[in-house]
Design an enzyme around this catalytic site. Structure first.
Site, short mmCIF file in Angstrom:
data_model
loop_
_atom_site.label_atom_id
_atom_site.label_comp_id
_atom_site.label_asym_id
_atom_site.label_seq_id
_atom_site.Cartn_x
_atom_site.Cartn_y
_atom_site.Cartn_z
N GLY A 207 0.82 -1.20 0.00
CA GLY A 207 0.00 0.00 0.00
C GLY A 207 0.85 1.24 0.00
O GLY A 207 2.00 1.24 -0.48
N GLU A 231 5.66 -3.20 1.09
CA GLU A 231 5.95 -2.81 -0.30
C GLU A 231 5.12 -1.57 -0.57
O GLU A 231 3.90 -1.64 -0.53
CB GLU A 231 5.58 -3.94 -1.27
CG GLU A 231 6.33 -5.23 -1.03
CD GLU A 231 7.83 -5.09 -1.12
OE1 GLU A 231 8.31 -4.13 -1.76
OE2 GLU A 231 8.53 -5.90 -0.51
N CYS A 268 1.76 0.53 -8.72
CA CYS A 268 2.93 1.00 -7.96
C CYS A 268 4.14 1.15 -8.87
O CYS A 268 5.10 1.82 -8.52
CB CYS A 268 3.25 0.03 -6.82
SG CYS A 268 3.43 -1.66 -7.40
N GLU A 359 5.37 10.26 -4.92
CA GLU A 359 4.50 9.51 -5.83
C GLU A 359 3.15 10.24 -5.98
O GLU A 359 2.56 10.65 -4.98
CB GLU A 359 4.25 8.10 -5.27
CG GLU A 359 3.30 7.27 -6.11
CD GLU A 359 2.81 5.99 -5.40
OE1 GLU A 359 2.55 6.04 -4.19
OE2 GLU A 359 2.68 4.96 -6.09
P1 NAP Z 1 -3.26 2.16 1.67
O1 NAP Z 1 -4.24 3.27 1.79
O2 NAP Z 1 -1.97 2.34 2.35
O3 NAP Z 1 -4.03 0.87 2.19
C1 NAP Z 1 -3.43 -0.42 2.34
C2 NAP Z 1 -3.94 -1.11 3.61
O4 NAP Z 1 -3.23 -0.56 4.73
C3 NAP Z 1 -5.41 -0.89 3.92
O5 NAP Z 1 -5.94 -2.07 4.47
C4 NAP Z 1 -5.38 0.24 4.92
O6 NAP Z 1 -6.46 0.24 5.80
C5 NAP Z 1 -4.12 -0.08 5.72
N1 NAP Z 1 -3.55 1.12 6.35
C6 NAP Z 1 -3.08 2.22 5.71
N2 NAP Z 1 -2.59 3.10 6.61
C7 NAP Z 1 -2.73 2.53 7.83
C8 NAP Z 1 -2.41 2.93 9.16
N3 NAP Z 1 -1.82 4.10 9.40
N4 NAP Z 1 -2.72 2.09 10.18
C9 NAP Z 1 -3.32 0.91 9.95
N5 NAP Z 1 -3.65 0.47 8.70
C10 NAP Z 1 -3.36 1.25 7.66
O7 NAP Z 1 -2.90 1.83 0.14
P2 NAP Z 1 -3.92 1.75 -1.09
O8 NAP Z 1 -4.53 3.08 -1.28
O9 NAP Z 1 -4.79 0.58 -0.94
O10 NAP Z 1 -2.97 1.46 -2.36
C11 NAP Z 1 -2.33 2.47 -3.10
C12 NAP Z 1 -0.86 2.56 -2.76
O11 NAP Z 1 -0.30 1.25 -2.73
C13 NAP Z 1 -0.03 3.32 -3.77
O12 NAP Z 1 0.87 4.15 -3.09
C14 NAP Z 1 0.71 2.23 -4.54
O13 NAP Z 1 1.93 2.63 -5.12
C15 NAP Z 1 0.91 1.21 -3.46
N6 NAP Z 1 1.12 -0.13 -3.98
C16 NAP Z 1 2.34 -0.71 -3.83
C17 NAP Z 1 2.57 -1.96 -4.36
C18 NAP Z 1 3.92 -2.62 -4.22
O14 NAP Z 1 4.01 -3.81 -4.47
N7 NAP Z 1 4.96 -1.92 -3.84
C19 NAP Z 1 1.56 -2.64 -5.05
C20 NAP Z 1 0.32 -2.02 -5.18
C21 NAP Z 1 0.12 -0.76 -4.63
P3 NAP Z 1 -7.67 1.25 5.52
O15 NAP Z 1 -8.17 0.94 4.18
O16 NAP Z 1 -8.61 0.94 6.65
O17 NAP Z 1 -7.15 2.62 5.52
#
Ligand code: NAP
Length: 492
Positions: A207, A231, A268, A359
């Site tokens: 994420g 990641e 990502c 990003e």
């Molecule tokens: P996200 O908002 O960070 O959410 C991912 C998970 O983490 C969700 O279940 C979210 O819960 C939880 N989370 C986030 N912040 C948290 C915190 N402070 N405390 C506890 N739990 C937390 O990411 P996303 O919007 O789904 O995805 C987009 C991002 O992912 C982009 O930046 C993209 O580049 C990255 N990504 C990276 C990869 C890789 O392999 N490197 C692959 C795909 C995507 P909640 O939903 O309840 O907030």
């Protein structure tokens, strides 16, 4: 629709996972593989119904989701094959030298063993491949660890359907019930409680940087700190070399318009920075890219939170000093849509302004214009760790770019030549992860069988007789990777 898990439910899920760990850690590679293959079979058996639900929840098209489901099942079977074969646990045998002076040497044997229940957070942009039974669960099960998934609130129904498929696979293969636990939680509290639970041994996260770093810090503050393999996002810089631009600017502009805007830029690995040296070649490329971008059809982003974050971050970049819009889609777009667009800035401004290094998750890329090769090197010196870096160059370019390639290779987990960073092949040699802040631990990646190494630790057995050793460390195991017998390297 789904209730947030409460403290008691979280504790019960973790206790069941730990009980399952005590049994599953002794399961043979072949039996683990049978379970993991059964998960893939059950996900396929969900048929079109799960694709329809995922389409409704994510706005992603059927073809993309069907492909992603296929990749998820391939990922599971790929791990199953490696686990069934068995050499990945790196069995190492170092036999005793009882006559050694001044002290005898004991018999020592070493192998990788699972660490315990793994809590997994998936990303919203991959409802199958990086979610409920995606890369992290596959790696954890292969390693011998139960998995506790916190469903992503952007696709809870899809997650629930996949979770039911996993539970069927558990029943069919006679595995312990707690091998997979699935909890919902719309806020951060559920995730925090899972990370802080004493039975949690590691965290797999995909994420945003903000989310991954918050969970990493939380895990480090526990009485018993645990590893968080996060990641996260990346700007995936692309370096355009001069001869390639002179010869093939149009071809690369078309290719990059697709890579920046495919799935509304919600990868990502989307190329978020394009770095070139000013001149006719870069002008031709920029103009051709702008022409392509103007024709890209906007579409709804994954959810309103992502759409809002995209607009905020894009505006943040566009309002920085000296940033110019090169092109924006000429087609109408709505509130929830991505806005296909490219902007540009000079290398000097880019180097001076860290706000431009972030990003922007969505269909946007920033062209960085360098005066010369020295400025390009300066840009490299100011970049943080990345999932990928790409170089576009002819043989002539590359023959002069040895130092450039060498310094770019310090930045990333995957270095691409004459291609695009989007599209992560699932195979044994893939590296999907990079130096911080692309990942919290750049020594590992989340895609492919090597990902299992995040959820194991080495255990050495000293002076054990053959019959008390695990099968993997018995003398007759042909899969021992290093063998030192009577002080000599070799295979007996
Ligand atoms: P996200 O908002 O960070 O959410 C991912 C998970 O983490 C969700 O279940 C979210 O819960 C939880 N989370 C986030 N912040 C948290 C915190 N402070 N405390 C506890 N739990 C937390 O990411 P996303 O919007 O789904 O995805 C987009 C991002 O992912 C982009 O930046 C993209 O580049 C990255 N990504 C990276 C990869 C890789 O392999 N490197 C692959 C795909 C995507 P909640 O939903 O309840 O907030």
């Amino acid at each position: 629709m789904f209730q947030d898990a409460n403290t008691t439910q979280i504790d019960q899920a973790m206790q069941r996972a730990y009980a399952a760990f005590l049994q599953y850690r002794h399961t043979s590679g072949k039996d683990k593989a049978a379970f993991i293959r059964a998960v893939a079979d059950e996900i396929e058996a969900l048929g079109e119904a799960v694709i329809e639900v995922a389409m409704r929840e994510t706005h992603l098209p059927a073809a993309r989701l069907t492909g992603e489901r296929g990749r998820t099942c391939f990922q599971l079977r790929n791990i199953a094959d490696v686990v069934a074969e068995g050499s990945w646990i790196e069995a190492t045998i170092d036999t005793a030298l009882p006559e050694r002076q001044p002290l005898p040497k004991p018999d020592i044997r070493n192998m990788l063993v699972p660490i315990g229940p793994v809590v997994v957070f998936g990303a919203s942009n991959f409802p199958f491949a990086y979610s409920t039974a995606g890369v992290d669960p596959a790696a954890a099960w292969g390693a011998g660890c139960p998995v506790v998934v916190k469903a992503h609130p952007a696709h809870p129904e899809t997650s629930e359907m996949v979770a039911n498929a996993v539970k069927k696979a558990i029943t069919k293969t006679g595995m312990p019930e707690g091998l997979f636990e699935h909890v919902h939680g719309a806020g951060f509290e559920v995730g925090k409680a899972l990370v802080l639970h004493p039975k949690t041994a590691a965290v797999g996260f995909t994420g945003s940087f903000a989310g991954g770093k918050a969970l990493f810090d939380l895990a480090a503050q526990r009485p018993v700190p645990i590893p968080v393999f996060a990641e996260m996002g990346s700007t995936n810089p692309v370096f355009l070399l001069e001869d390639a631009l002179e010869k093939e600017a149009d071809k690369y502009a078309k290719l990059y318009a697709g890579s920046i805007t495919g799935s509304m830029g919600q990868f990502c690995t989307k190329p978020g920075l394009i770095i070139g040296i000013e001149g006719q070649g870069l002008d031709t490329f920029s103009n051709a890219l702008a022409a392509e971008i103007r024709q890209i059809q906007p579409a709804a982003m994954l959810h309103s939170g992502i759409a809002k974050a995209f607009r905020t971050k894009r505006t943040d970049v566009l309002t920085q000093e000296s940033v110019a819009v090169e092109a924006e889609t000429s087609l109408a777009y709505g509130e929830e849509d991505g806005i296909p667009s490219v902007a540009s800035v000079t290398a000097a401004q880019f180097v001076a302004n860290p706000a431009l290094h972030q990003e922007v998750f969505g269909p946007f890329s920033l062209i960085v214009k360098c005066k010369n090769a020295g400025e390009m090197q300066e840009v490299i010196d100011h970049l943080e760790g990345q999932l990928t870096c790409t170089v576009i160059g002819t043989e002539q370019d590359l023959s002069k770019a040895v130092d450039l390639l060498s310094s770019i290779s310090l930045l990333c987990g995957r270095l691409i030549l004459n291609g695009v960073p989007t599209g992560v092949e699932v195979c044994a040699a893939m590296q999907h992860g990079g130096p911080y802040p692309a990942s919290t631990d750049g020594r590992f990646g989340s895609v492919g069988p090597h990902a299992m190494k995040r959820f194991v630790r080495p255990l050495a057995f000293q002076n054990f007789p053959n019959h008390l050793l695990p099968d993997e460390l018995k003398a007759e195991n042909p899969l021992v990777i290093w063998r030192m017998v009577n002080g000599n390297w070799g295979k007996d």
